[in-house]
Scaffold this active site. Sequence first.
Site, mmCIF file in Angstrom:
data_model
loop_
_atom_site.group_PDB
_atom_site.id
_atom_site.type_symbol
_atom_site.label_atom_id
_atom_site.label_comp_id
_atom_site.label_asym_id
_atom_site.label_seq_id
_atom_site.Cartn_x
_atom_site.Cartn_y
_atom_site.Cartn_z
ATOM 1 N N ARG A 130 0.833 -1.213 0.000
ATOM 2 C CA ARG A 130 0.000 0.000 0.000
ATOM 3 C C ARG A 130 0.866 1.262 0.000
ATOM 4 O O ARG A 130 0.508 2.262 -0.622
ATOM 5 C CB ARG A 130 -0.955 -0.044 1.187
ATOM 6 C CG ARG A 130 -1.889 -1.266 1.108
ATOM 7 C CD ARG A 130 -3.340 -0.884 0.989
ATOM 8 N NE ARG A 130 -4.129 -2.009 0.532
ATOM 9 C CZ ARG A 130 -5.193 -2.497 1.177
ATOM 10 N NH1 ARG A 130 -5.571 -1.981 2.330
ATOM 11 N NH2 ARG A 130 -5.883 -3.497 0.649
ATOM 12 N N GLY A 156 14.147 -12.905 9.330
ATOM 13 C CA GLY A 156 14.967 -12.768 10.538
ATOM 14 C C GLY A 156 16.434 -12.521 10.216
ATOM 15 O O GLY A 156 16.774 -11.992 9.140
ATOM 16 N N ASP A 182 11.152 -15.227 17.039
ATOM 17 C CA ASP A 182 12.207 -15.428 18.044
ATOM 18 C C ASP A 182 12.611 -14.178 18.817
ATOM 19 O O ASP A 182 13.234 -14.279 19.868
ATOM 20 C CB ASP A 182 13.457 -16.021 17.371
ATOM 21 C CG ASP A 182 13.216 -17.412 16.799
ATOM 22 O OD1 ASP A 182 12.216 -18.042 17.212
ATOM 23 O OD2 ASP A 182 14.008 -17.856 15.956
ATOM 24 N N ARG A 227 14.768 -20.655 18.978
ATOM 25 C CA ARG A 227 16.105 -21.012 18.503
ATOM 26 C C ARG A 227 17.128 -20.769 19.620
ATOM 27 O O ARG A 227 17.048 -21.421 20.641
ATOM 28 C CB ARG A 227 16.450 -20.232 17.236
ATOM 29 C CG ARG A 227 17.386 -21.004 16.314
ATOM 30 C CD ARG A 227 17.784 -20.192 15.122
ATOM 31 N NE ARG A 227 16.752 -20.127 14.114
ATOM 32 C CZ ARG A 227 16.615 -20.989 13.119
ATOM 33 N NH1 ARG A 227 17.446 -21.979 12.994
ATOM 34 N NH2 ARG A 227 15.663 -20.865 12.237
HETATM 35 N N1 ADP Z 1 25.167 -16.273 4.784
HETATM 36 C C1 ADP Z 1 24.122 -16.283 3.981
HETATM 37 N N2 ADP Z 1 24.259 -16.016 2.659
HETATM 38 C C2 ADP Z 1 23.205 -16.036 1.824
HETATM 39 N N3 ADP Z 1 21.954 -16.297 2.229
HETATM 40 C C3 ADP Z 1 21.729 -16.558 3.526
HETATM 41 C C4 ADP Z 1 22.806 -16.563 4.471
HETATM 42 N N4 ADP Z 1 22.277 -16.864 5.691
HETATM 43 C C5 ADP Z 1 20.959 -17.039 5.488
HETATM 44 N N5 ADP Z 1 20.633 -16.858 4.204
HETATM 45 C C6 ADP Z 1 19.313 -17.026 3.573
HETATM 46 O O1 ADP Z 1 18.251 -16.595 4.424
HETATM 47 C C7 ADP Z 1 17.320 -17.666 4.583
HETATM 48 C C8 ADP Z 1 16.548 -17.517 5.851
HETATM 49 O O2 ADP Z 1 17.406 -17.622 6.968
HETATM 50 P P1 ADP Z 1 16.955 -18.401 8.290
HETATM 51 O O3 ADP Z 1 18.055 -18.289 9.273
HETATM 52 O O4 ADP Z 1 16.469 -19.753 7.920
HETATM 53 O O5 ADP Z 1 15.654 -17.626 8.783
HETATM 54 P P2 ADP Z 1 15.451 -16.163 9.409
HETATM 55 O O6 ADP Z 1 15.688 -15.163 8.347
HETATM 56 O O7 ADP Z 1 14.032 -16.194 9.838
HETATM 57 O O8 ADP Z 1 16.419 -16.022 10.546
HETATM 58 C C9 ADP Z 1 18.190 -18.904 4.468
HETATM 59 O O9 ADP Z 1 17.453 -20.060 4.172
HETATM 60 C C10 ADP Z 1 19.106 -18.524 3.306
HETATM 61 O O10 ADP Z 1 18.459 -18.662 2.070
HETATM 62 O O1 FBP Z 2 10.203 -24.479 10.986
HETATM 63 P P1 FBP Z 2 11.540 -25.112 11.150
HETATM 64 O O2 FBP Z 2 12.313 -25.112 9.886
HETATM 65 O O3 FBP Z 2 11.420 -26.426 11.821
HETATM 66 O O4 FBP Z 2 12.396 -24.194 12.133
HETATM 67 C C1 FBP Z 2 12.159 -24.042 13.499
HETATM 68 C C2 FBP Z 2 12.795 -22.760 13.931
HETATM 69 O O5 FBP Z 2 12.118 -21.670 13.314
HETATM 70 C C3 FBP Z 2 11.668 -20.749 14.301
HETATM 71 O O6 FBP Z 2 10.316 -21.060 14.603
HETATM 72 C C4 FBP Z 2 11.713 -19.349 13.744
HETATM 73 O O7 FBP Z 2 13.037 -19.050 13.363
HETATM 74 P P2 FBP Z 2 13.379 -18.060 12.190
HETATM 75 O O8 FBP Z 2 12.420 -16.922 12.274
HETATM 76 O O9 FBP Z 2 14.806 -17.640 12.428
HETATM 77 O O10 FBP Z 2 13.240 -18.779 10.905
HETATM 78 C C5 FBP Z 2 12.561 -21.009 15.515
HETATM 79 O O11 FBP Z 2 11.958 -20.600 16.716
HETATM 80 C C6 FBP Z 2 12.742 -22.506 15.420
HETATM 81 O O12 FBP Z 2 13.936 -22.909 16.030
HETATM 82 MG MG MG Z 3 16.294 -16.376 12.668
#
Ligand code: ADP
Ligand code: FBP
Ligand code: MG
Length: 327
Positions: free
Chosen positions: A29, A106, A132, A176
């Site tokens: 929006r 995140g 988280d 986490r």
């Molecule tokens: N070092 C990195 N380089 C490139 N992409 C990344 C890196 N770390 C995370 N990502 C990307 O961000 C996505 C989401 O990160 P994740 O830690 O699973 O969840 P969140 O963003 O909720 O913390 C990962 O699956 C990956 O595709």
């Molecule tokens: O849904 P999945 O892949 O089992 O991951 C579980 C994890 O994702 C969360 O629910 C959320 O984490 P992110 O927001 O970093 O992805 C954590 O609290 C938990 O450890």
């Molecule tokens: Mg995270």
Amino acid sequence: MSTEIKNIAVFTSGGDAPGMNAGIRAVVRACVYYKKNIFGVYRGYEGMIDNDIVKLDARSVSNIIQRGGTILKSARSEEFKTKEGRKKAYENLKSRDIDALIAIGGNGTFTGLHYFGQEYDIPTICLPGTIDNDLPGMDYTIGYDTATNTAVEAIDKIRDTALSHNRLFFIEVMGRHSGYIALNSGIAGGAVAIMMPEDSMTVDELLVKLDAGAEKNKKSSLVVVAEGGQEGTVWEIAEQVKKKAPYYDTKVTILGHLQRGGAPSYFDRVLAGRLGVGAVEALLDGKRDVMIGIKDNKLVFIDFEQIDNKRHEVDPEAVKLAKILAI
Ligand SMILES: Nc1ncnc2c1ncn2[C@@H]1O[C@H](COP(=O)(O)OP(=O)(O)O)[C@@H](O)[C@H]1O
Ligand SMILES: O=P(O)(O)OC[C@H]1O[C@](O)(COP(=O)(O)O)[C@@H](O)[C@@H]1O
Ligand SMILES: [Mg+2]
């Protein structure tokens, strides 16, 4: 405001969080308001690599403010961590003249966005979307309030049955490596103890506390355990308690993914609205490569260096409060 940016893409990434839809709606929006084209990328970085991208308008985001999950879907992408994956993603964006990105995710999402923005010189802003609450520099992430309310509702229900059967319950919550959900759902749910990474408590220390309660005629107890704590999994903790103190009727409940679903609270909707509009305005004002957040009720912009591998510390006063209230 700068008129350079014309085509913005929004996406959700990492674990979904209640309020992500409200965030997408706010971004869309605001783009319409400022006369910018807005695209939605499905399944986070996976969809960027697979060219799963659609044009959005103000009506594409009707009736989603109250919905949990994310209409754009979310994913964790291993391929985006590779140079080749990011190249594919860039080429797909370029083919649509997308010249700025807004992510909702995140710490992992922001990390990917930071490297991508540097590699391809594309302006990016990240909204904190994770239950988280593990991002430093801001008070709350989108989804944390709803998830914690959900955990409290579940804890209240477990309390009923714990009380009826004189039982000791270990309730594992998500987060986490962060103890935020554990700490505040534990305080609000009246837990006798909270086991979390930021304030470790051994099983022996826990037993001293439980036994002191039992001596004072306490018949049932709730212990909230953060999934990322040092004492092992909730099953391991409960097993140790069963061995060392078989006189407790010990049960385990893992709240798991139910904490990620459901209608977002008013708090998460308003937070997502402010951050979504704030992100578009900031991009158009020339900001890039930052996480937007709210601290002390003001918008703040946080650099990657302030977040990378840093903890969002829990308030020691809140940790003390939990102990006083559980006496
Ligand atoms: N070092 C990195 N380089 C490139 N992409 C990344 C890196 N770390 C995370 N990502 C990307 O961000 C996505 C989401 O990160 P994740 O830690 O699973 O969840 P969140 O963003 O909720 O913390 C990962 O699956 C990956 O595709
Ligand atoms: O849904 P999945 O892949 O089992 O991951 C579980 C994890 O994702 C969360 O629910 C959320 O984490 P992110 O927001 O970093 O992805 C954590 O609290 C938990 O450890
Ligand atoms: Mg995270």
